[in-house]
Design a protein around this motif. Structure first.
Motif, short mmCIF file in Angstrom:
data_model
loop_
_atom_site.label_atom_id
_atom_site.label_comp_id
_atom_site.label_asym_id
_atom_site.label_seq_id
_atom_site.Cartn_x
_atom_site.Cartn_y
_atom_site.Cartn_z
N ALA A 59 0.87 -1.18 0.00
CA ALA A 59 0.00 0.00 0.00
C ALA A 59 0.90 1.22 0.00
CB ALA A 59 -0.93 0.01 1.21
N HIS A 60 0.55 2.23 -0.77
CA HIS A 60 1.35 3.44 -0.85
C HIS A 60 1.41 4.13 0.52
CE1 HIS A 60 2.00 3.50 -5.17
NE2 HIS A 60 0.73 3.16 -5.35
N GLY A 61 2.63 4.47 0.92
CA GLY A 61 2.82 5.30 2.11
C GLY A 61 2.68 4.59 3.43
N GLN A 62 2.53 3.28 3.45
CA GLN A 62 2.35 2.61 4.73
C GLN A 62 3.66 2.54 5.50
OE1 GLN A 62 0.94 -1.40 4.14
NE2 GLN A 62 2.66 -1.98 2.84
N GLY A 63 3.58 2.59 6.81
CA GLY A 63 4.75 2.53 7.66
C GLY A 63 5.24 1.11 7.85
N LEU A 64 6.42 0.99 8.44
CA LEU A 64 7.01 -0.34 8.65
C LEU A 64 6.18 -1.21 9.59
CD1 LEU A 64 10.77 0.67 8.95
CD2 LEU A 64 9.65 -0.42 7.00
N ASN A 65 5.61 -0.61 10.63
CA ASN A 65 4.81 -1.40 11.57
C ASN A 65 3.55 -1.94 10.92
OD1 ASN A 65 6.60 -1.09 13.67
ND2 ASN A 65 5.59 0.73 14.49
N VAL A 66 2.92 -1.13 10.08
CA VAL A 66 1.72 -1.59 9.36
C VAL A 66 2.10 -2.74 8.42
CG1 VAL A 66 -0.06 -0.95 7.70
CG2 VAL A 66 0.56 0.63 9.54
N LEU A 67 3.21 -2.56 7.71
CA LEU A 67 3.67 -3.60 6.79
C LEU A 67 3.93 -4.91 7.53
CD1 LEU A 67 4.82 -4.67 4.10
CD2 LEU A 67 6.97 -3.54 4.68
N MET A 68 4.67 -4.82 8.62
CA MET A 68 4.99 -6.03 9.39
C MET A 68 3.73 -6.71 9.91
SD MET A 68 8.42 -6.59 9.89
CE MET A 68 8.82 -7.07 11.57
N SER A 69 2.79 -5.92 10.40
CA SER A 69 1.57 -6.51 10.95
C SER A 69 0.76 -7.22 9.87
CB SER A 69 0.72 -5.43 11.64
OG SER A 69 0.21 -4.49 10.70
N LYS A 70 0.77 -6.67 8.65
CA LYS A 70 0.06 -7.33 7.55
C LYS A 70 0.70 -8.69 7.22
CE LYS A 70 -1.75 -3.37 4.93
NZ LYS A 70 -1.63 -2.66 3.62
N VAL A 71 2.02 -8.72 7.20
CA VAL A 71 2.70 -9.99 6.89
C VAL A 71 2.36 -11.03 7.95
CG1 VAL A 71 4.92 -11.13 6.55
CG2 VAL A 71 4.56 -8.83 5.62
N PHE A 72 2.43 -10.66 9.22
CA PHE A 72 2.08 -11.58 10.29
C PHE A 72 0.66 -12.12 10.10
CE2 PHE A 72 5.37 -9.57 13.11
CZ PHE A 72 6.07 -10.73 13.38
N GLU A 73 -0.27 -11.20 9.92
CA GLU A 73 -1.69 -11.57 9.87
C GLU A 73 -2.01 -12.44 8.67
OE1 GLU A 73 -6.06 -9.35 9.80
OE2 GLU A 73 -4.23 -8.20 9.40
N ARG A 74 -1.41 -12.13 7.50
CA ARG A 74 -1.79 -12.83 6.27
C ARG A 74 -0.96 -14.08 6.00
NH1 ARG A 74 -3.00 -7.50 2.39
NH2 ARG A 74 -4.25 -6.43 4.01
N LEU A 75 0.24 -14.15 6.58
CA LEU A 75 1.05 -15.34 6.37
C LEU A 75 0.62 -16.49 7.28
CD1 LEU A 75 3.48 -16.80 5.09
CD2 LEU A 75 4.93 -15.73 6.84
N ASP A 76 0.19 -16.19 8.48
CA ASP A 76 -0.10 -17.26 9.44
C ASP A 76 -1.13 -18.26 8.93
OD1 ASP A 76 0.59 -18.26 12.14
OD2 ASP A 76 -1.55 -17.98 12.48
N PRO A 77 -2.22 -17.85 8.32
CA PRO A 77 -3.16 -18.85 7.78
C PRO A 77 -2.54 -19.73 6.68
CG PRO A 77 -4.22 -16.70 7.93
CD PRO A 77 -2.76 -16.48 8.18
N VAL A 78 -1.60 -19.17 5.92
CA VAL A 78 -0.92 -19.96 4.89
C VAL A 78 -0.02 -21.00 5.54
CG1 VAL A 78 0.64 -19.86 2.91
CG2 VAL A 78 -1.03 -18.03 3.26
N LEU A 79 0.66 -20.62 6.60
CA LEU A 79 1.48 -21.59 7.33
C LEU A 79 0.61 -22.71 7.90
CD1 LEU A 79 3.90 -19.19 9.26
CD2 LEU A 79 4.37 -20.46 7.16
N GLU A 80 -0.54 -22.34 8.41
CA GLU A 80 -1.47 -23.33 8.95
C GLU A 80 -1.96 -24.27 7.84
OE1 GLU A 80 -4.07 -25.48 11.35
OE2 GLU A 80 -2.48 -24.09 11.93
N GLN A 81 -2.24 -23.72 6.67
CA GLN A 81 -2.75 -24.53 5.56
C GLN A 81 -1.68 -25.45 4.98
OE1 GLN A 81 -4.35 -22.17 2.32
NE2 GLN A 81 -3.95 -23.80 0.83
N GLU A 82 -0.48 -24.90 4.73
CA GLU A 82 0.55 -25.66 4.03
C GLU A 82 1.39 -26.54 4.95
OE1 GLU A 82 0.90 -25.94 0.91
OE2 GLU A 82 -0.10 -24.23 -0.03
N ARG A 83 1.56 -26.11 6.20
CA ARG A 83 2.38 -26.84 7.17
C ARG A 83 3.73 -27.25 6.59
NH1 ARG A 83 -0.51 -28.13 11.69
NH2 ARG A 83 -2.77 -27.91 11.52
N PRO A 84 4.54 -26.28 6.18
CA PRO A 84 5.83 -26.62 5.54
C PRO A 84 6.81 -27.22 6.53
CG PRO A 84 5.71 -24.26 5.99
CD PRO A 84 4.35 -24.83 6.31
#
Length: 376
Positions: A59-84
């Protein structure tokens, strides 16, 4: 599973993903966060990679904390689904730090590609120095690009048995891309490249250089353009408006300065291969350009890539306006000084880093045999 989000990450993980896809023992799952968007997609296209998951965090202009929080929130369900069985990250971006911690919290072994780079200053580069140190603390396998990087990790009490020196996969990617001879779409660049013109290639975007330092870079480029009218200055402008507003007003209207949008990776490698001198604050360019025999002047006070500085093909010059003018001018006018840097040996790789990385990963997961370390 490989997680990456920016163009530099994509370039460096691409050879590993391609090698993973040919492994008889491992299955590849790719996840892009989209920390960079268009530039990331360009690299995936060059290497024929179709991600299995896209977190779309940009997203344009987003801060580092917002970016990090999005990665945490959106990656975790993928980890749960794929179980690498393991999660590969590359380098030192916010994507890397967030993905590594998310995997660690799920007790998934983290494999850190390009581990062990250190500048020694937690604030420079920012936030990369902190990101890579955090990642080292939760990694099960450290794929260090050089012996120097390995020693950095050992000084931090990392278990030596978990460190493999692979060389840098950026050299694998560079050699693959240059061999393709991809066309240059911008006629303002295609002509000079074909004709063998003298080219100064400039990239500048580092967060710690924002403000007055970057204004000085813009002024220095104007002075160089006026003093060397036969040299074409090529400036692929970073999309961040802070960068553009600091640099571009100073070079506007100069006939021998070509400002472009960020170049696709294939085009960028073509222009870099045709350049006379490279002026940058990028990390990856410090590794790539020496492989093509190009002197590199780095607009930073320190670097986590000291090997090329020691070899003589890279020089740290900082962001002082006058020093930039002097150092670039010297390479453009002093043949001996130029030859000394252009002929230095690149210590970053031999094109087999991906193979060493896959062997190390197979050793971790299926008790395969490691390859001998890259010696630099």
């Amino acid at each position: 599973m490989t997680v990456y989000g920016t163009r530099p990450e994509a370039i460096k993980v691409a050879p590993v993903i391609r090698a993973l896809e040919t492994s008889p023992h491992l299955e590849s799952v790719t996840v892009v966060t989209g920390q960079h968007r268009e530039m990331l997609d360009q690299v995936n296209e060059i290497f024929g990679i179709i991600p299995d998951h896209d977190l779309e965090v940009f997203a344009h202009g987003q801060g580092l904390n917002v970016l990090m929080s999005k990665v945490f929130e959106r990656l975790d369900p993928v980890l749960e689904q794929e179980r690498p069985d393991a999660l590969i990250v590359q380098g030192d971006t916010s994507t890397v730090a967030a993905a590594s911690i998310a995997a660690f919290y799920r007790q998934i072994p983290v494999v850190h590609l390009e581990a062990g780079l250190r500048s020694g200053d937690i604030h420079s580069p920012f936030p990369e120095e902190a990101n890579r140190k955090l990642t080292s603390q939760v990694s099960a396998l450290h794929l260090a690009p050089t012996p120097t990087s390995k020693q950095n990790l050992l000084r931090e009490a990392i278990d030596e048995s978990t460190v493999v020196v692979t060389g840098n996969t950026v050299i694998d990617a560079l050699l693959h891309t240059v061999d393709q001879g991809l066309p240059i779409s911008d006629p303002r660049l295609a002509g000079p490249v074909k004709e063998g013109a003298s080219i100064l290639l400039v990239t500048s975007h580092r967060r710690e250089n924002w403000g007055g330092a970057m204004e000085g870079v813009g002024r220095a480029l104007r002075r160089l353009a006026e003093h060397f009218p036969d040299v074409l200055i090529v400036l692929p402008a970073h999309r961040n408006p802070i960068v553009r507003e600091a640099v571009l007003p100073h070079v506007r209207g100069l006939s021998n300065v070509v400002v472009t949008e960020p170049l696709a990776y294939g085009e960028f490698t073509r222009v870099m291969a045709a350049s006379t001198v490279v002026l940058t604050d990028s990390g990856g360019v410090q590794e790539e350009a020496p492989s093509l025999g190009k002197p590199v002047l780095v607009m930073r006070e320190n670097t986590e890539r000291p090997e090329a500085v020691d070899a003589g093909t890279v020089r740290l010059i900082g962001t002082d306006e006058q020093r930039i003018v002097d150092e670039v001018g010297r390479l453009l006018t002093d043949k001996d000084a130029y030859a000394q840097m252009a002929n230095a040996v690149n210590p970053y790789g031999d094109g087999r880093a991906a193979a060493r990385s896959i062997a190390a990963l197979e050793h971790l997961l299926v008790d395969g045999a490691r390859l001998p370390d890259f010696e630099g």
